[in-house]
Structure formats: C-alpha cells, structure tokens
Design an enzyme around this catalytic site. Sequence first.
Site, PDB file in Angstrom:
ATOM      1  N   ASN A  95       0.807  -1.226   0.000  1.00 13.15           N
ATOM      2  CA  ASN A  95       0.000   0.000   0.000  1.00 13.15           C
ATOM      3  C   ASN A  95       0.840   1.276   0.000  1.00 13.15           C
ATOM      4  OD1 ASN A  95      -2.274  -1.518  -0.099  1.00 13.15           O
ATOM      5  ND2 ASN A  95      -2.985  -1.060   1.969  1.00 13.15           N
ATOM      6  N   CYS A 152     -16.728  -3.623  -4.507  1.00  6.99           N
ATOM      7  CA  CYS A 152     -15.843  -4.774  -4.368  1.00  6.99           C
ATOM      8  C   CYS A 152     -16.321  -5.620  -3.200  1.00  6.99           C
ATOM      9  CB  CYS A 152     -14.391  -4.355  -4.204  1.00  6.99           C
ATOM     10  SG  CYS A 152     -14.020  -3.748  -2.571  1.00  6.99           S
ATOM     11  N   ARG A 163     -17.183   1.278  -1.676  1.00  5.26           N
ATOM     12  CA  ARG A 163     -15.938   2.009  -1.889  1.00  5.26           C
ATOM     13  C   ARG A 163     -16.034   3.080  -2.981  1.00  5.26           C
ATOM     14  NH1 ARG A 163     -11.032  -2.151  -1.367  1.00  5.26           N
ATOM     15  NH2 ARG A 163      -9.948  -0.322  -0.608  1.00  5.26           N
ATOM     16  N   ASP A 184      -7.307  -3.511   7.926  1.00  7.94           N
ATOM     17  CA  ASP A 184      -6.600  -4.568   7.180  1.00  7.94           C
ATOM     18  C   ASP A 184      -6.066  -5.674   8.097  1.00  7.94           C
ATOM     19  OD1 ASP A 184      -7.158  -3.322   4.837  1.00  7.94           O
ATOM     20  OD2 ASP A 184      -5.131  -2.612   4.431  1.00  7.94           O
ATOM     21  N   ARG A 213      -2.347 -11.068  -4.682  1.00  9.79           N
ATOM     22  CA  ARG A 213      -2.396  -9.614  -4.917  1.00  9.79           C
ATOM     23  C   ARG A 213      -1.545  -8.863  -3.907  1.00  9.79           C
ATOM     24  NH1 ARG A 213      -7.681  -7.338  -3.992  1.00  9.79           N
ATOM     25  NH2 ARG A 213      -6.251  -5.587  -3.876  1.00  9.79           N
TER      26      ARG A 213
HETATM   27  C1  UD1 Z   1      -6.814   1.950   1.595  1.00 10.27           C
HETATM   28  C2  UD1 Z   1      -5.992   0.698   1.558  1.00 10.27           C
HETATM   29  C3  UD1 Z   1      -6.792  -0.476   2.115  1.00 10.27           C
HETATM   30  C4  UD1 Z   1      -7.313  -0.146   3.507  1.00 10.27           C
HETATM   31  C5  UD1 Z   1      -8.056   1.193   3.501  1.00 10.27           C
HETATM   32  C6  UD1 Z   1      -8.447   1.640   4.884  1.00 10.27           C
HETATM   33  C7  UD1 Z   1      -4.542   0.998  -0.354  1.00 10.27           C
HETATM   34  C8  UD1 Z   1      -4.213   0.644  -1.753  1.00 10.27           C
HETATM   35  N1  UD1 Z   1      -5.624   0.438   0.166  1.00 10.27           N
HETATM   36  O1  UD1 Z   1      -7.953   1.769   0.762  1.00 10.27           O
HETATM   37  O2  UD1 Z   1      -5.942  -1.623   2.168  1.00 10.27           O
HETATM   38  O3  UD1 Z   1      -8.217  -1.155   3.917  1.00 10.27           O
HETATM   39  O4  UD1 Z   1      -7.225   2.218   2.940  1.00 10.27           O
HETATM   40  O5  UD1 Z   1      -7.334   1.742   5.710  1.00 10.27           O
HETATM   41  O6  UD1 Z   1      -3.842   1.755   0.284  1.00 10.27           O
HETATM   42  N2  UD1 Z   1     -14.642   6.605   1.036  1.00 10.27           N
HETATM   43  C9  UD1 Z   1     -15.688   7.342   0.519  1.00 10.27           C
HETATM   44  N3  UD1 Z   1     -15.439   8.137  -0.580  1.00 10.27           N
HETATM   45  C10 UD1 Z   1     -14.209   8.225  -1.161  1.00 10.27           C
HETATM   46  C11 UD1 Z   1     -13.150   7.463  -0.620  1.00 10.27           C
HETATM   47  C12 UD1 Z   1     -13.391   6.675   0.484  1.00 10.27           C
HETATM   48  O7  UD1 Z   1     -16.813   7.289   1.010  1.00 10.27           O
HETATM   49  O8  UD1 Z   1     -14.065   8.962  -2.143  1.00 10.27           O
HETATM   50  C13 UD1 Z   1     -14.887   5.729   2.198  1.00 10.27           C
HETATM   51  C14 UD1 Z   1     -14.662   4.241   1.884  1.00 10.27           C
HETATM   52  O9  UD1 Z   1     -15.808   3.653   1.305  1.00 10.27           O
HETATM   53  C15 UD1 Z   1     -14.346   3.692   3.251  1.00 10.27           C
HETATM   54  C16 UD1 Z   1     -13.565   4.831   3.911  1.00 10.27           C
HETATM   55  O10 UD1 Z   1     -13.909   6.009   3.190  1.00 10.27           O
HETATM   56  O11 UD1 Z   1     -15.514   3.462   3.984  1.00 10.27           O
HETATM   57  C17 UD1 Z   1     -12.074   4.665   3.897  1.00 10.27           C
HETATM   58  O12 UD1 Z   1     -11.659   4.342   2.580  1.00 10.27           O
HETATM   59  P1  UD1 Z   1     -10.213   4.705   2.008  1.00 10.27           P
HETATM   60  O13 UD1 Z   1      -9.326   5.153   3.109  1.00 10.27           O
HETATM   61  O14 UD1 Z   1     -10.386   5.606   0.835  1.00 10.27           O
HETATM   62  O15 UD1 Z   1      -9.724   3.283   1.502  1.00 10.27           O
HETATM   63  P2  UD1 Z   1      -8.792   3.024   0.283  1.00 10.27           P
HETATM   64  O16 UD1 Z   1      -7.884   4.191   0.132  1.00 10.27           O
HETATM   65  O17 UD1 Z   1      -9.598   2.583  -0.888  1.00 10.27           O
END
Ligand code: UD1
Length: 420
Positions: free
Chosen positions: A23, A116, A121, A307, A399
């Site tokens: 990550n 997913c 997400r 995670d 992955r």
């Molecule tokens: C990253 C990590 C993933 C980890 C997650 C939370 C990577 C590649 N992946 O995922 O392994 O589980 O952080 O620590 O680094 N959200 C929204 N709108 C947005 C973006 C996010 O509502 O535009 C929400 C998501 O649905 C979720 C929360 O915010 O409920 C946190 O998500 P986010 O921190 O963005 O996760 P990722 O960056 O996708």
Amino acid sequence: MDYLQIQGIKSLNGTIEISGAKNASLPLIAMTILAKNSVSIKNLPDVVDIKTLLKLLTNLGATCDFHDDKVLVDTSTITQTKATYDIVKTMRASILVLGPILARFGHCEVSLPGGCAIGQRPIDLHLKALEQMGAKININAGYVEASAPNGLKGCNINFDKITVTGTANIVMAAALADGNTTITNAAREPEVVQLCEILNANGVQIDGIGTAILTVHGTAGKCIDIKEFSVIPDRIEAGTYLCAGAITRCELSLSKVEPKHLGAVLSKLEEMGSSFTITEDTITIHPSQDIKPVKIVTQEYPAFPTDMQAQFLALATQADGVSIIEERLFENRFMHVSELQRMGADITLSGNIATVNGKNQLCGTDVMATDLRASSALVLAALVAEGKTDIHRIYHLDRGYDRLKEKLEAVGAKIQRLKE
Ligand code: UD1
C-alpha cells in the site's frame, strides 16, 4: 487456478523477512508520473497488485523495468492518459493515477472501479477535491473524464471522511498545482506519510507531514527530479505473521520490520497475552499459551487497522472467552466469517460487529478466499486446524502477500501450492 493446502497443528519457529509495503508502493509508483527523470524504487514486494499498476503505466506509454525488488520507471514517454476498465476492475487502487496524470497532462480518463467484496468504496471524495482544484469532471459510460486544461489550482480541501488513497491522489495532484493546497482531515497512515516525505525531499514542499492537516506547495506544472528510495516495510504483512506466531503459540521473529508502525497491533496482541522483544527493525513474539479474548474497533491510523481485522478474528477463535470485533471502515468486511464458521468457529454477526465465542478446535476443510486480508485469516485458521485445509481462489492472496507460501514454509508450516 491454484489453491493452498495447509496441514494444521504444526509448530513454527524461525525468522520471517518482511517485504516492502504494497500500500506504500502503489502511490509511490503512481508518483513517478510527476517525475521528469527515470525513478528507481527499491524494496518493492513481488505481488500482483504492483505488476498490475506497472502494466497500467506501461499501457500509457511508460517504461517499467522490474527486477527482484527494484523497479526503474520512466514516465517521460507517456502518450496515453486513459486507464481502461480491464486493468482498473482488477485493482481499485488504479484510481491513484488520476491525480498525477491530470496534474501533469491536463486530462485523464479512469474507469470507475465499481464495488468490491468489502463494500461500495466510492471515489466521490477524490473527485470533489479535484473539482475544487479546478478540474472539470464528467462521468461518462463508466469512466471518470477529468480535465484541467489550464492546470490545477491550489485551494483548501476538507475531506468529509478520512481516505487513504484519496489523500494520496490529492497530494500528488497538488504537487504540480499552481499555489498551495491545504488538505484537512488527511489520512495519517505511514504509507501516506512516506509519499509526502519523498515528495518533500524531491522539490515539493509539504508542511504537516504525519498530521491531519497537510499543506502542499505546488510547483505550477513543473515536473520534479526524484532520487532513488526504498519502500517502507509492510505493516500488514508483519501483523499477519505476528498473528501466525500468536495463533500457533510459537515464538516467531520478524526482520526488516518497522515496529513504530505496529503500535495498535502490538498492543492488542499484548492484551491477548503475547509479549515481544523489539529492536529497531526486528520483532520477536513470545506468545501466551492461553490466549485472552479481546475487544477491537477498526479505525484510521494510528488506531487499529481494518486490514488486520480478519486476522485478529481468526486469532480470537482460539481465545478463551468472548471477543468483540467491530468494523467501522467498510460495510461488508466480514466475508471470512462464514468460511471460519465452516471450519468450526463460533461467531455471531450483527451488523458491523462480530462476536467470537472462543475457544473452538477448528477443522480443516475446503474454504474460499474472498478478499485479500480475509484470505490471510483463513491461512491463520488453517495453521491450527485439525487436518488439511484447502484454500481456494488464492489469487486474492497473490495480490498482496509476497511469497507467503515460501515464507511460512521456511518457518515450518506444511503448506503446498497446488492446481485445481
Ligand atoms: C486503503 C488501503 C486499504 C485499507 C483502507 C483503509 C490501499 C491501496 N488500500 O484503501 O488496504 O483497507 O485504505 O485503511 O492503500 N470513502 C468514501 N469516498 C471516497 C473514498 C473513500 O466514502 O471517495 C470511504 C470508503 O468507502 C471507506 C472509507 O472512506 O468506507 C475509507 O476508505 P479509504 O481510506 O479511501 O480506503 P482506500 O484508500 O480505498
């Protein structure tokens, strides 16, 4: 398709070397789009997600030379700015190219990643922030079409929710923007911190690194020179192997690890009875023979990571008593529960809270990996199950876990990779 066959109840002993963090590597590879030179990145994990992102960059016209744990990326040859569905659908983190491509080329199209296994997400926060920076965003035929013909402009962005890849995306967009961008409620995960530190060391001043308020001083469109660097150790891989020690009640050591990134994980393992010997870059777990139950709530860093939720849930099946595990980040991140139940675990789910009634002897059977971290929970359960466990759909594990079979085998696990 391959599957893993694990013979349970073997004792483990030895040292596992921790790989670079997946990550952290993903945003750092996307960051090379901001560079005018060829960028050398060391300590990359050999996992499919990294290859997927390098393939995406190659499709755009970049040259990526990946050998052992090192890649040399030259993005000066990029001619395309469209990240197509065939790649994005296999890896949601592909969205990380949106900010840097838009900042450098003034336009970018990225397929919408869709839902997913662990929840919807959305990427609305990424898009809203880019719009605030002056980008025009259209959603058309499953693609995000973003343009900023006159470049992006620094502004104040307040994330409604803390988002890890959202923060990384906007930091990269802001790096080439005109003026300063202040991001409030920014993610503080070590992976975001490393991205900021590398940019800051290579010509993009960033204030507040490691805090929830970041100010990125944009270069007004000038690409930067990025010197060679090494990716930080994978704290989730490390946490998973610490759980392997705890669940099998065997002393295991980790090398090339960053203990400072594992505070919440070590503290929960301590509550469950383990103790540790820690140096600057090693951790040895001295597990307790009687595992104590635990209460866990997943939250953003520095709190307990989502995670690691699945792995601790597997561990809780072996604790004497009732553990309560609450998932606060993703709405559907309990797919591993039904597989663990099939192995004999006593778990009740109510909304986003799992109640684990330990301790139950688990039994080996056929189980299915449903997402990356859920898969590692099944591996942990299989290590202490009676008999053989066949874990199917291990492409999820591939992955994100670098040579998991080899690493576990080297410390005594009986684990085979077989063809269906
Ligand atoms: C990253 C990590 C993933 C980890 C997650 C939370 C990577 C590649 N992946 O995922 O392994 O589980 O952080 O620590 O680094 N959200 C929204 N709108 C947005 C973006 C996010 O509502 O535009 C929400 C998501 O649905 C979720 C929360 O915010 O409920 C946190 O998500 P986010 O921190 O963005 O996760 P990722 O960056 O996708």
